[in-house]
Design a protein around this motif. Sequence first.
Motif, PDB file in Angstrom:
ATOM      1  N   THR A 152       1.691  41.456  84.416  1.00  0.00           N
ATOM      2  CA  THR A 152       2.277  40.167  84.029  1.00  0.00           C
ATOM      3  C   THR A 152       3.733  40.417  83.668  1.00  0.00           C
ATOM      4  OG1 THR A 152       1.663  40.376  81.717  1.00  0.00           O
ATOM      5  CG2 THR A 152       0.067  39.311  83.158  1.00  0.00           C
TER       6      THR A 152
ATOM      7  N   ARG B  94      -4.155  36.150  87.653  1.00  0.00           N
ATOM      8  CA  ARG B  94      -4.303  37.347  86.806  1.00  0.00           C
ATOM      9  C   ARG B  94      -4.154  37.000  85.320  1.00  0.00           C
ATOM     10  NH1 ARG B  94      -0.684  39.439  90.654  1.00  0.00           N
ATOM     11  NH2 ARG B  94       0.934  40.004  89.146  1.00  0.00           N
TER      12      ARG B  94
ATOM     13  N   LEU C 226      -2.415  44.009  84.389  1.00  0.00           N
ATOM     14  CA  LEU C 226      -2.408  42.779  85.192  1.00  0.00           C
ATOM     15  C   LEU C 226      -1.027  42.503  85.782  1.00  0.00           C
ATOM     16  CD1 LEU C 226      -4.539  40.647  82.737  1.00  0.00           C
ATOM     17  CD2 LEU C 226      -5.283  41.480  84.963  1.00  0.00           C
TER      18      LEU C 226
ATOM     19  N   LYS D 127      -7.038  36.336  82.887  1.00  0.00           N
ATOM     20  CA  LYS D 127      -7.817  37.442  82.302  1.00  0.00           C
ATOM     21  C   LYS D 127      -7.218  37.942  80.980  1.00  0.00           C
ATOM     22  CE  LYS D 127      -9.543  39.157  86.727  1.00  0.00           C
ATOM     23  NZ  LYS D 127      -8.707  39.436  87.899  1.00  0.00           N
TER      24      LYS D 127
END
Length: 305
Positions: free
Chosen positions: A93, A107, A91, A110
């Motif tokens: 992050t 995102r 994702l 999730k």
Amino acid sequence: MEDRIFSQGVNAPSEGLLFSYRGILYPATVSSPETLEALKSFETRSDDVILAGYPKTGTNWLEQMVRELESTDAKYTEEEMKERINAEKELETFPRLEFGDPEIYERMKKLPSRRIILTHLPPDALPPSMLQSKAKILVLVRNPKDTAVSYYHFYNDMPVLPSFASWDEYFAAFMNGKLAWGSYIDHLVEWNKYIDLERIMVISYEELKEDQILGMKRIAAFFGFSVCEEDFRRIAEKTSFQAMKEKSKETHGKFGDIIFRKGLVGKWRDFFSKAQNEEMDQKFEDCLGGTKLAAKMKYDVYCKA
């Protein structure tokens, strides 16, 4: 990801390294005004584990400790642990809430719970949901003189931030809040307003250095993590400054050596002039003297020449 950011910083002109948002400077290679606008709509979950601290107060160290405590309590299998790490990678992050592109917060929805969320932001810059939710926030503080010295080295070693020609020039910027994430003293003043809330706990870098296991026991109790004595000892060994410095290349790429420099208490004495000492003492007294946060930080113990 870290190495990509590193090379972007190396190639960027120094005047383009920072941007200003609501009067505070931020690093342009890892964030943007659009991201900070999007952050306002971030949805906090009640079981989020939130760690907050100004740059160079020890947030990387604290993060490792809390991740170890959280996973020990959750008893993840090796497979589950891999899935969690991969979810963060896939994702894209970032290691701080305020980093990334404006779509990052979509995102993040999730990610599996319990999300461990780190930020350098003071409470007035956090998304409204964070202070309104039931999520617990652990605030890390460090004595301002050591923080200033550590941030000075970080500024000069980190390609994503502009360098300073001298300590004196940097010190003036630190005292006036003309650095990324603004003034540390203002940051402390803001958090002091929330010190009595049940879901906020303050811990100091110095108390973790003095007795890491005792500090981790307080953290575990605050977040409701169940960890046995043996695990506390194991985690303390695994997350000692030296152990983390040795592994920093694989955990933080090219930033490893810059992030984990010395980790000592009291190094400010090698940098501060008598006048700078007095200026910092006066400012701390004017802004935070007599507060609960000042008592927690033991300013007189760690910051008096």
